[in-house]
Enzyme design. Structure first.
Site, PDB file in Angstrom:
ATOM      1  N   CYS A  52     -20.306  11.664  54.684  1.00 21.93           N
ATOM      2  CA  CYS A  52     -21.209  11.856  53.541  1.00 21.93           C
ATOM      3  C   CYS A  52     -21.834  10.523  53.139  1.00 21.93           C
ATOM      4  CB  CYS A  52     -20.440  12.446  52.360  1.00 21.93           C
ATOM      5  SG  CYS A  52     -21.399  12.487  50.840  1.00 21.93           S
ATOM      6  N   CYS A  55     -20.449   9.524  49.410  1.00 17.83           N
ATOM      7  CA  CYS A  55     -19.056   9.258  49.049  1.00 17.83           C
ATOM      8  C   CYS A  55     -18.796   7.746  48.954  1.00 17.83           C
ATOM      9  CB  CYS A  55     -18.116   9.919  50.059  1.00 17.83           C
ATOM     10  SG  CYS A  55     -17.777  11.660  49.693  1.00 17.83           S
ATOM     11  N   HIS A 115     -16.460  14.469  46.043  1.00 17.41           N
ATOM     12  CA  HIS A 115     -17.397  15.212  46.880  1.00 17.41           C
ATOM     13  C   HIS A 115     -17.366  16.717  46.567  1.00 17.41           C
ATOM     14  CE1 HIS A 115     -19.792  15.609  50.621  1.00 17.41           C
ATOM     15  NE2 HIS A 115     -19.170  16.757  50.766  1.00 17.41           N
ATOM     16  N   ASN A 155     -31.789  19.014  42.323  1.00 21.60           N
ATOM     17  CA  ASN A 155     -31.949  20.231  43.116  1.00 21.60           C
ATOM     18  C   ASN A 155     -30.560  20.644  43.536  1.00 21.60           C
ATOM     19  OD1 ASN A 155     -34.719  19.801  42.975  1.00 21.60           O
ATOM     20  ND2 ASN A 155     -34.746  18.705  44.921  1.00 21.60           N
ATOM     21  N   SER A 163     -29.782  18.671  50.608  1.00 17.67           N
ATOM     22  CA  SER A 163     -29.346  18.281  51.950  1.00 17.67           C
ATOM     23  C   SER A 163     -27.915  17.743  51.961  1.00 17.67           C
ATOM     24  CB  SER A 163     -30.309  17.254  52.536  1.00 17.67           C
ATOM     25  OG  SER A 163     -30.356  16.107  51.714  1.00 17.67           O
ATOM     26  N   HIS A 166     -22.608  16.857  47.967  1.00 18.13           N
ATOM     27  CA  HIS A 166     -22.043  15.882  47.015  1.00 18.13           C
ATOM     28  C   HIS A 166     -22.868  15.918  45.721  1.00 18.13           C
ATOM     29  CE1 HIS A 166     -19.590  12.063  46.570  1.00 18.13           C
ATOM     30  NE2 HIS A 166     -20.265  12.162  45.435  1.00 18.13           N
ATOM     31  N   HIS A 168     -25.161  15.295  43.038  1.00 18.16           N
ATOM     32  CA  HIS A 168     -26.092  14.186  42.820  1.00 18.16           C
ATOM     33  C   HIS A 168     -27.443  14.711  42.351  1.00 18.16           C
ATOM     34  CE1 HIS A 168     -27.492  15.582  46.749  1.00 18.16           C
ATOM     35  NE2 HIS A 168     -28.614  14.902  46.548  1.00 18.16           N
ATOM     36  N   GLN A 170     -31.734  13.107  41.449  1.00 15.53           N
ATOM     37  CA  GLN A 170     -32.695  12.114  41.906  1.00 15.53           C
ATOM     38  C   GLN A 170     -33.584  11.648  40.763  1.00 15.53           C
ATOM     39  OE1 GLN A 170     -34.629  12.848  45.799  1.00 15.53           O
ATOM     40  NE2 GLN A 170     -33.700  14.871  45.659  1.00 15.53           N
TER      41      GLN A 170
HETATM   42 ZN   LIG Z   1     -19.643  12.931  49.355  1.00 14.46          ZN
END
Ligand SMILES: [Zn+2]
Ligand SMILES: [Zn+2]
Length: 348
Positions: A52, A55, A115, A155, A163, A166, A168, A170
């Site tokens: 990842c 991570c 994760h 998203n 994609s 994990h 997250h 933007q």
């Molecule tokens: Zn990750």
């Protein structure tokens, strides 16, 4: 053909009919895809994944190594759609067309080192810390003279093209104001000039008057599925005070906003006992130095699903005409969200 070169285009092109910028970022075609089989829920995933990019301690495609971060971690996107490296020398477009460098900053915000979790499952205190990190980013990027707007978003889910599972989000800090924000800012300004009142506060008041679509309310924060929702489960989360951005909110207000957001996201996941996909966007005032009196910061969640396996397809009315045709009654959808437990099903 006047131009035979096929160099990937990375620039902004002006859409004269919609009066808005289109960001052309064709150089990103080869960006890594890690999500083909991602379910985007912690279920069954380990807390750390060696491959990842997000991570802690891992090396990203750029060669940079992530620190052993403990809470929120922000870094410059390795595949930016706007950025300092965007070409400055652009081909002059023909006729009335115009372009501009795709200048700006694109960043990734990892919410947690874990994760196998999601924003909905984070403790409210961690969500408050994320709101604090978002505020710092808004202030830092917004203070740059070339940045006119800071768009913070997440998203979530493979149906919206994420994609990497994990958790997250933007940030796109751009040299233009995104169209929806521009529209909302204009409406808020006109309303304020005419009524000397904040438009969004009157939206909240109208929701309170009805009451059926309010999903969470505390002394300083509110979450609701609006009367005018375009998507079946479209919801807004906001402070009750008219802050133009996160910048002026107190620590207590941030805590309550975090609770309101968590409450909504838990209800989303509980609805079908699945990790609910959505596009979550912070609508904060632009940072171009203009007067945004009357603009009221809020978070919008746009889930693309109508049923567990049924996407809301944008078609003739939406794509062709630009107006939404909603197949569902907002009151009924709010009632569904209110009927599920307030504790996340994976933690119940
Ligand atoms: Zn990750
Ligand atoms: Zn908005």
């Amino acid at each position: 053909m006047a131009h035979s070169d096929v160099a990937p285009a990375w620039e902004q092109r002006w859409h004269p009919l919609r009066e808005e910028w289109v960001v052309v970022a064709a150089h990103r075609q080869d960006r890594p895809w890690q999500g083909q089989r991602a379910v985007v829920s912690g279920a069954g995933l380990p807390g750390y994944v060696e491959s990842c990019y997000f991570c802690p301690g891992n090396v990203r495609v750029s060669g940079a190594r992530n620190p052993a971060y403990q809470s929120v971690f922000v870094f410059d996107n390795d595949h930016p759609c706007v950025g300092g490296d965007a070409p400055r020398q652009l081909e002059t477009p023909p006729g009335i067309y115009r372009n501009a460098p795709a200048d700006g900053v694109a960043r990734v915000v990892c919410y947690t080192p874990k994760h196998n979790t999601t924003l909905a499952e984070l403790p409210a205190a961690d969500i408050a810390a994320l709101l604090g990190a978002w505020r710092e980013q808004y202030l830092e990027l917004g203070s740059r003279p070339e940045i006119r707007h800071v768009l913070i978003f997440e998203n979530k889910g493979d149906v919206v093209g994420v994609s990497n599972p994990h958790p997250h989000g933007q940030i796109y800090a751009t040299n233009f104001v995104f169209k929806t924000i521009e529209t909302e800012a204009g409406a808020s300004r006109r309303y304020y000039d005419e009524h000397h009142r904040v438009l969004f506060q009157d939206v909240v008041r109208s929701e309170q008057e009805d009451g059926r679509r309010i999903l969470f309310e505390s002394s300083s924060a509110i979450a609701f599925l609006p009367y005018f929702a375009r998507y079946a489960y479209e919801c807004y989360v906001a402070p009750k005070e008219a802050h133009a951005s996160l910048a002026t909110m107190s620590a207590e207000e941030l805590r309550e906003l975090a609770s309101a957001l968590k409450s909504l996201l838990v209800r989303y996941d509980n609805l079908w006992q699945m990790s609910f996909p959505y596009v979550l966007t912070l609508h904060q005032a632009p940072t171009d130095g203009a007067d945004y009196t009357g603009f009221h910061f809020h978070i919008e969640c746009h889930p693309p699903l109508r049923k567990p396996n049924l996407l809301k397809y944008l078609a003739g009315p939406e794509i062709g005409g630009g107006n939404f045709l909603s197949d569902t009654r907002p009151e009924a959808k709010a009632a569904e969200l209110l009927a599920v437990p307030g504790v996340h099903y994976r933690h119940a």
